[in-house]
Design an enzyme around this catalytic site. Structure first.
Site, mmCIF file in Angstrom:
data_model
loop_
_atom_site.group_PDB
_atom_site.id
_atom_site.type_symbol
_atom_site.label_atom_id
_atom_site.label_comp_id
_atom_site.label_asym_id
_atom_site.label_seq_id
_atom_site.Cartn_x
_atom_site.Cartn_y
_atom_site.Cartn_z
ATOM 1 N N GLU A 34 -5.493 -43.017 -66.569
ATOM 2 C CA GLU A 34 -4.677 -43.115 -64.995
ATOM 3 C C GLU A 34 -5.179 -43.359 -63.723
ATOM 4 O O GLU A 34 -6.355 -43.944 -63.099
ATOM 5 C CB GLU A 34 -5.074 -41.554 -65.417
ATOM 6 C CG GLU A 34 -5.152 -41.119 -67.498
ATOM 7 C CD GLU A 34 -4.816 -39.733 -66.737
ATOM 8 O OE1 GLU A 34 -4.137 -38.791 -66.046
ATOM 9 O OE2 GLU A 34 -5.789 -39.537 -67.981
ATOM 10 N N ASP A 35 -4.432 -42.875 -63.185
ATOM 11 C CA ASP A 35 -4.934 -43.216 -61.404
ATOM 12 C C ASP A 35 -4.997 -44.628 -60.872
ATOM 13 O O ASP A 35 -6.034 -44.565 -60.191
ATOM 14 C CB ASP A 35 -5.124 -42.245 -60.797
ATOM 15 C CG ASP A 35 -4.816 -40.571 -61.355
ATOM 16 O OD1 ASP A 35 -3.572 -40.273 -61.856
ATOM 17 O OD2 ASP A 35 -5.670 -39.997 -61.375
ATOM 18 N N CYS A 73 1.264 -38.590 -62.153
ATOM 19 C CA CYS A 73 1.234 -38.366 -63.227
ATOM 20 C C CYS A 73 2.465 -37.835 -63.519
ATOM 21 O O CYS A 73 3.013 -38.409 -64.812
ATOM 22 C CB CYS A 73 -0.167 -38.124 -63.416
ATOM 23 S SG CYS A 73 -0.464 -36.424 -63.050
ATOM 24 N N ASP A 234 -0.040 -45.245 -65.469
ATOM 25 C CA ASP A 234 -0.391 -43.988 -65.084
ATOM 26 C C ASP A 234 0.659 -43.777 -63.922
ATOM 27 O O ASP A 234 1.982 -43.236 -63.550
ATOM 28 C CB ASP A 234 0.076 -42.694 -66.337
ATOM 29 C CG ASP A 234 -0.559 -41.553 -65.373
ATOM 30 O OD1 ASP A 234 -1.633 -42.706 -64.566
ATOM 31 O OD2 ASP A 234 -1.268 -40.837 -65.501
#
Length: 607
Positions: A34-35, A73, A234
């Site tokens: 993530e990120d 996201c 993502d």
């Protein structure tokens, strides 16, 4: 009796055949961080500590031009799960749940139908009405290990250790030295920014360790030789000006795919190589279906880049930004292999609009404080100032996207080419993001927005032309925008009022005052913003915005709150209504509550 027996035998034969075919298909494993953008050793980042992913890249295909469709996201995950472009579905706004048309299936359903065991561990965040039957398991404990013997699987594991929230609390001990961390040129060297960057690199190191653990688990289960493994992020991230923003730092993601030898023929290039093919999240669902030999549905808008149904490479990668949490904005982007073009449709809004969640990282406030103290150079200050209508960046020469070439005559042909590509894309997929969300919300109660765009009720051509005029910052369009306030289409009226705000001209006062009584809340609020910004009738504007807080439409309330915050102490008459909203119990949609709390906290004590 004999007929029933024959039917049972036929069904058994069909099930046996399906299972046999499924067993011949590869397993698919998605490992999603993530990120994070491409801050990995294999992508050339020498400060990163990512040995597992770096080793994995040497045995896989590394994609140098992979992009999320959104720099955040939920909308980007909507793209992944549907294989469709969210502005065509009306799912571009952060954490909205507008329904998709009935024909749109979450793509793991297609795998389940041919015998796959599908698992998701554990984040969904698909930004539309959930389809729980896409998964055999979706939980914090979901795993492919629970499948039947010999059953192929599609498994997703989400690694959230690098998520934005990992920076909300500074840690005392760091592996990466804050004094040696490489800062992008747009970030000043505040202690908080250096610390957050170092902490983020620590989180990426832990993400890499978790990735290695999942890979080893696959090998220990004896499944590596039958499993195609995807690693990707993502969206970009995570410090301010990356996640949520339309630059390389927000949209460029790592993508590394390993195909074991028995499936190597499903790729057109060897393992250990680097691909410069343009790939976006639109392409992921078609590619998985192509890899497992399931026909890609015609409605999917991407192109398979692996498997038996590969299509030619697209010329451009498209991206978008809608509302991010409690702050309204709208941009679209086009990327080829060298240039990124960004079209800002609300250029009057600064990049660094206050977001409660973003500001939880200490680094953001330190950057803002440095700006307010006049300590920044022009590049570092830009984040806190209004946007140009168009931006153009040469990625090779300017990887951090700090030199806008849109006004440079040398790049006129590039600008015109990418501008045209954006215009064609908006029309091709009938972008509903031009409809203000307060109106989208009402339409979605009865009609999926994808269907509405194709119903004959949405004059997209006229809407885009009006939005182009409104956002161009060109005063030559003033009279046209004033005329648009009387148009029969509320979307045209909204963009006409918004255009007068962007131009900040005093013309059109009477037409704007008349628009304060428009039947559509979104139009009334946009007219009030223009009257306030131009100082043509600030009192009437504040009355209109205050009344808008009483509506049942949460997105109209949010639109009004966004403007009231800019009004500062002038927003005092609206504070009682803002306090009422701020005191409500939060549910899935709480962004009007967040915005109301900020307004009350900032101005509630002022006289």
């Amino acid at each position: 009796m004999k007929t029933n027996l024959r039917l049972r035998i036929m069904l058994l034969m069909l099930l046996t055949c399906a299972l046999t075919n499924a067993q011949d298909r590869p397993n698919i494993l998605w490992i999603v961080s993530e990120d994070n953008t491409t801050l990995l050793g294999s992508y050339g980042d020498k400060f990163a500590t990512t040995p597992n992913l770096d080793r994995f890249a040497t045995e896989s295909i590394r994609y140098k031009n992979a992009f999320s469709t959104a720099p955040v996201c939920a909308p980007s995950r909507n793209t992944l799960i549907t294989g469709m472009y969210p502005p065509s579905l009306g799912t571009e706004h952060m954490r909205s749940v507008y329904p998709s048309p009935d024909f749109v299936k979450f793509f793991p359903k297609y795998l389940r139908e041919v015998g796959y065991y599908t698992t998701n561990n554990a984040k969904k965040d698909y930004n539309t009405t959930d389809q729980t039957d896409a998964w055999d398991e979706s939980s914090n404990t979901a795993t492919y290990k629970n499948r039947k013997a010999g059953q192929p699987f599609f498994a997703v594991f989400n690694l959230n250790v690098s998520h934005e929230s990992s920076l909300h609390e500074p840690v005392a001990t760091l592996h990466h030295d804050p004094e040696k961390v490489p800062l992008p040129p747009y970030h000043p060297a505040t202690p908080e920014l250096k610390h957050d960057w170092a902490q983020y690199y620590d989180k990426l190191e832990e993400m890499d360790r978790q990735f290695g653990k999942l890979l080893k688990e696959l090998q220990d289960e004896g499944l590596a030789e039958n499993t195609i493994v995807f690693y990707y992020a993502d969206n970009g991230g995570v410090l301010a000006r990356s996640k949520r923003f339309m630059y390389e730092s927000g949209l460029h993601v790592p993508l590394i795919i390993h195909l074991p030898p028995k499936y190597a023929h499903l790729a057109k290039q060897p393992l250990g190589s680097v691909s410069d093919r343009l790939v976006t999240f639109l392409d992921f669902a078609p590619t998985v279906l192509s890899l497992v030999d399931i026909k890609v549905p015609d409605y999917m808008q991407g192109a398979a880049f692996l498997g038996k149904q590969q299509k030619p490479e697209a010329q451009y990668a498209y991206g978008f930004r809608g509302r991010m949490d409690e702050r309204i904005d709208m941009s679209r982007s086009v990327r080829d292999k060298r240039f990124r073009y960004i079209r800002n449709y609300l250029p009057n809004k600064i990049y660094g609009q206050y977001l409660e969640y973003l500001w939880r990282a200490p680094s953001v406030k330190s950057w803002e404080d440095a700006y307010k103290s006049g300590k920044l150079n022009a590049i570092q200050s830009k984040f806190w100032e209004p946007k140009p209508a168009e931006e153009l960046f040469d990625i090779e020469a300017d990887p951090h996207n700090i030199h806008n070439l849109a006004g440079d005559p040398q790049y006129k042909s590039v600008l015109e080419r990418l501008r045209k590509a954006n215009d064609q894309w908006l029309r091709s997929y009938k972008d509903v993001g031009f409809i203000p969300e307060a109106i989208l919300y009402e339409i979605s109660k009865t009609t999926p927005l994808y269907d509405y765009a194709r119903s004959g009720k949405y004059d997209l051509e006229k809407v885009i032309k009006t939005a182009d005029m409104a956002s161009s910052r060109n005063a030559v369009h003033t009279e046209k925008l004033i005329e648009g306030l009387a148009d029969k289409d509320p979307i045209i009226r909204y963009w006409s009022a918004t255009g007068l705000t962007i131009l900040n001209v005093v013309s059109g006062k009477e037409a704007l005052q008349k628009a304060l009584k428009d039947p559509e809340p979104a139009v009334r609020i946009a007219a009030a913003e223009a009257l306030y910004v131009t100082r043509a009738d600030k009192q009437a504007a504040i009355i209109t915005l205050t009344n808008a807080l009483k509506t049942d439409n949460p997105y109209a309330r949010l639109q009004a709150l966004n403007i009231l915050e800019l009004a500062g102490k002038d927003a005092k008459p609206a504070l009682p209504e803002a306090e009422r909203i701020a005191g409500q119990k939060a549910d899935m949609f709480d962004y009007d509550i967040r915005a109301a709390k900020v307004l009350v906290e900032r101005y509630g004590g002022q006289k």
